[in-house]
Motif scaffolding. Structure first.
Motif, mmCIF file in Angstrom:
data_model
loop_
_atom_site.group_PDB
_atom_site.id
_atom_site.type_symbol
_atom_site.label_atom_id
_atom_site.label_comp_id
_atom_site.label_asym_id
_atom_site.label_seq_id
_atom_site.Cartn_x
_atom_site.Cartn_y
_atom_site.Cartn_z
ATOM 1 N N SER A 74 43.121 32.959 41.148
ATOM 2 C CA SER A 74 44.543 33.153 41.430
ATOM 3 C C SER A 74 44.751 34.374 42.319
ATOM 4 O O SER A 74 43.985 35.336 42.243
ATOM 5 C CB SER A 74 45.321 33.328 40.131
ATOM 6 N N PRO A 75 45.782 34.367 43.181
ATOM 7 C CA PRO A 75 46.058 35.515 44.044
ATOM 8 C C PRO A 75 46.314 36.783 43.222
ATOM 9 O O PRO A 75 47.171 36.791 42.344
ATOM 10 C CB PRO A 75 47.319 35.088 44.810
ATOM 11 N N GLY A 76 45.561 37.801 43.482
ATOM 12 C CA GLY A 76 45.729 39.067 42.765
ATOM 13 C C GLY A 76 45.139 39.075 41.376
ATOM 14 O O GLY A 76 45.158 40.106 40.697
ATOM 15 N N GLY A 77 44.596 37.943 40.933
ATOM 16 C CA GLY A 77 44.079 37.854 39.570
ATOM 17 C C GLY A 77 42.892 38.756 39.316
ATOM 18 O O GLY A 77 42.759 39.347 38.236
ATOM 19 N N SER A 78 42.016 38.899 40.292
ATOM 20 C CA SER A 78 40.836 39.745 40.125
ATOM 21 C C SER A 78 41.240 41.207 39.924
ATOM 22 O O SER A 78 40.633 41.922 39.121
ATOM 23 C CB SER A 78 39.910 39.622 41.337
ATOM 24 N N VAL A 79 42.269 41.637 40.652
ATOM 25 C CA VAL A 79 42.730 43.022 40.524
ATOM 26 C C VAL A 79 43.327 43.250 39.141
ATOM 27 O O VAL A 79 43.043 44.264 38.483
ATOM 28 C CB VAL A 79 43.767 43.347 41.610
ATOM 29 N N ILE A 80 44.151 42.302 38.686
ATOM 30 C CA ILE A 80 44.757 42.421 37.358
ATOM 31 C C ILE A 80 43.676 42.449 36.281
ATOM 32 O O ILE A 80 43.718 43.268 35.347
ATOM 33 C CB ILE A 80 45.742 41.268 37.106
ATOM 34 N N LEU A 81 42.685 41.572 36.408
ATOM 35 C CA LEU A 81 41.596 41.510 35.429
ATOM 36 C C LEU A 81 40.839 42.829 35.390
ATOM 37 O O LEU A 81 40.506 43.338 34.313
ATOM 38 C CB LEU A 81 40.654 40.355 35.782
ATOM 39 N N SER A 82 40.581 43.405 36.546
ATOM 40 C CA SER A 82 39.881 44.687 36.604
ATOM 41 C C SER A 82 40.690 45.786 35.924
ATOM 42 O O SER A 82 40.144 46.592 35.169
ATOM 43 C CB SER A 82 39.607 45.055 38.061
ATOM 44 N N VAL A 83 41.996 45.819 36.170
ATOM 45 C CA VAL A 83 42.855 46.835 35.552
ATOM 46 C C VAL A 83 42.851 46.678 34.034
ATOM 47 O O VAL A 83 42.714 47.667 33.289
ATOM 48 C CB VAL A 83 44.285 46.741 36.098
ATOM 49 N N VAL A 106 47.172 32.318 25.017
ATOM 50 C CA VAL A 106 46.328 32.135 26.189
ATOM 51 C C VAL A 106 47.223 32.110 27.422
ATOM 52 O O VAL A 106 48.090 31.241 27.551
ATOM 53 C CB VAL A 106 45.500 30.838 26.096
ATOM 54 N N LEU A 107 47.030 33.065 28.316
ATOM 55 C CA LEU A 107 47.853 33.170 29.513
ATOM 56 C C LEU A 107 47.201 32.429 30.678
ATOM 57 O O LEU A 107 45.987 32.523 30.895
ATOM 58 C CB LEU A 107 48.051 34.634 29.894
ATOM 59 N N ASP A 108 48.008 31.685 31.415
ATOM 60 C CA ASP A 108 47.563 30.968 32.599
ATOM 61 C C ASP A 108 48.020 31.766 33.819
ATOM 62 O O ASP A 108 49.226 31.892 34.050
ATOM 63 C CB ASP A 108 48.177 29.563 32.617
ATOM 64 N N ASN A 122 38.741 33.677 32.652
ATOM 65 C CA ASN A 122 38.265 34.531 33.737
ATOM 66 C C ASN A 122 38.165 33.761 35.052
ATOM 67 O O ASN A 122 38.481 34.286 36.120
ATOM 68 C CB ASN A 122 36.903 35.128 33.387
ATOM 69 N N GLU A 123 37.716 32.518 34.963
ATOM 70 C CA GLU A 123 37.590 31.694 36.165
ATOM 71 C C GLU A 123 38.952 31.496 36.823
ATOM 72 O O GLU A 123 39.094 31.613 38.048
ATOM 73 C CB GLU A 123 36.973 30.338 35.805
ATOM 74 N N ALA A 124 39.959 31.196 36.004
ATOM 75 C CA ALA A 124 41.311 31.009 36.542
ATOM 76 C C ALA A 124 41.858 32.314 37.108
ATOM 77 O O ALA A 124 42.566 32.308 38.127
ATOM 78 C CB ALA A 124 42.237 30.472 35.449
ATOM 79 N N MET A 125 41.538 33.428 36.480
ATOM 80 C CA MET A 125 42.007 34.719 36.973
ATOM 81 C C MET A 125 41.434 35.002 38.360
ATOM 82 O O MET A 125 42.144 35.421 39.273
ATOM 83 C CB MET A 125 41.625 35.833 36.000
ATOM 84 N N HIS A 126 40.144 34.773 38.534
ATOM 85 C CA HIS A 126 39.515 35.045 39.822
ATOM 86 C C HIS A 126 40.022 34.103 40.905
ATOM 87 O O HIS A 126 40.030 34.458 42.089
ATOM 88 C CB HIS A 126 37.990 34.933 39.692
ATOM 89 N N ALA A 128 53.339 37.077 36.239
ATOM 90 C CA ALA A 128 54.221 38.220 35.999
ATOM 91 C C ALA A 128 53.953 38.831 34.625
ATOM 92 O O ALA A 128 53.984 40.058 34.460
ATOM 93 C CB ALA A 128 55.678 37.793 36.113
ATOM 94 N N ALA A 129 53.682 37.990 33.643
ATOM 95 C CA ALA A 129 53.380 38.493 32.296
ATOM 96 C C ALA A 129 52.073 39.275 32.300
ATOM 97 O O ALA A 129 51.968 40.343 31.681
ATOM 98 C CB ALA A 129 53.303 37.330 31.314
ATOM 99 N N LEU A 130 51.067 38.766 33.008
ATOM 100 C CA LEU A 130 49.795 39.480 33.096
ATOM 101 C C LEU A 130 49.965 40.814 33.803
ATOM 102 O O LEU A 130 49.412 41.838 33.378
ATOM 103 C CB LEU A 130 48.767 38.621 33.836
ATOM 104 N N LYS A 131 50.734 40.816 34.869
ATOM 105 C CA LYS A 131 50.971 42.058 35.596
ATOM 106 C C LYS A 131 51.703 43.076 34.717
ATOM 107 O O LYS A 131 51.425 44.276 34.773
ATOM 108 C CB LYS A 131 51.771 41.780 36.866
ATOM 109 N N ALA A 132 52.618 42.583 33.885
ATOM 110 C CA ALA A 132 53.354 43.477 32.990
ATOM 111 C C ALA A 132 52.414 44.184 32.023
ATOM 112 O O ALA A 132 52.658 45.324 31.614
ATOM 113 C CB ALA A 132 54.415 42.697 32.220
#
Length: 208
Positions: free
Chosen positions: A99-108, A9-11, A93-97, A17-21
């Motif tokens: 966080s800065p840039g989290g919504s973009v990463i989630l969409s990708v 589970v990623l926070d 998903n809530e934490a992703m939205h 950085a791990a999510l972006k990777a």
């Protein structure tokens, strides 16, 4: 299978950085290959993906940097073998939205999953047509796009029931020689009412 000790589970606050990777398409492909087929070398993965071994080696090292893969036991000393650390990667998903840039990463990441769905569909159809899959798989396979009306609580419950039942059936079939790898895609995407459609409907009612 999807047991808690095999789930990461990623926070987004700590693992941004791990999510972006993970948004790089080849890294997701390599991780999927290791999860589905087990340990492999960069050269083996290059042959499967059509990439160069230099490219797969580089992206495997990036995955290792963020603890998605680790070195596996080597058959010999000539080349590293890699294995996936976890079977499943998830996040809030809530934490992703939030966080800065989290919504973009989630969409990708979600769009990468849609690409995987298309690739899986193509392979499934080719496997049936070529006879690599028996005809007994024709009837139970498929894609559903049902649209029930649910509350947020019911949608969350549906996810939990689905995960639990999938884990139960996978454990039951683990030693059955007839079992095959099944790609399961699930989506729960609530849609708000369309205000334009609602306006049109109201106008039509007034006109009558």
């Amino acid at each position: 299978m999807d047991s808690e000790d095999r789930r990461r589970v990623l926070d987004p606050a700590q693992d941004g950085a791990a999510l972006k990777a993970l948004t790089h398409p080849l890294r997701l492909t390599l991780l999927g290959e290791l999860r589905q087929h087990g340990p492999a070398t960069a050269s083996e993965l290059a042959a499967r993906t059509g990439e160069s071994s230099a490219s797969t080696s580089y992206h495997l090292r990036v995955l290792a940097k963020y603890a998605f893969v680790v070195e596996a036991d080597h058959r010999d000393s000539r080349e590293r073998r890699w294995k996936s650390v976890h079977d499943v990667t998830s996040w809030s998903n809530e934490a992703m939205h939030a966080s800065p840039g989290g919504s973009v990463i989630l969409s990708v990441l979600r769009r990468r999953q849609i690409e995987h769905l298309q690739q899986s569909l193509d392979r499934h159809e080719a496997d049936l047509d070529s006879g690599r899959l028996g005809q007994e798989w024709q009837e139970p396979s498929g894609v559903s796009d049902s649209m029930p009306r649910l509350t947020p609580e019911s949608l969350a419950e549906l996810w939990e029931v689905f995960r639990a039942k999938t884990a139960e059936l996978a454990a039951r079939d683990a030693e059955d020689p007839r079992a095959e790898q099944v790609v399961l895609f699930t989506a729960g995407l609530p849609l708000a009412p369309d205000p334009v459609a609602g306006t049109d409907a109201a106008a039509a009612g007034d006109a009558s």
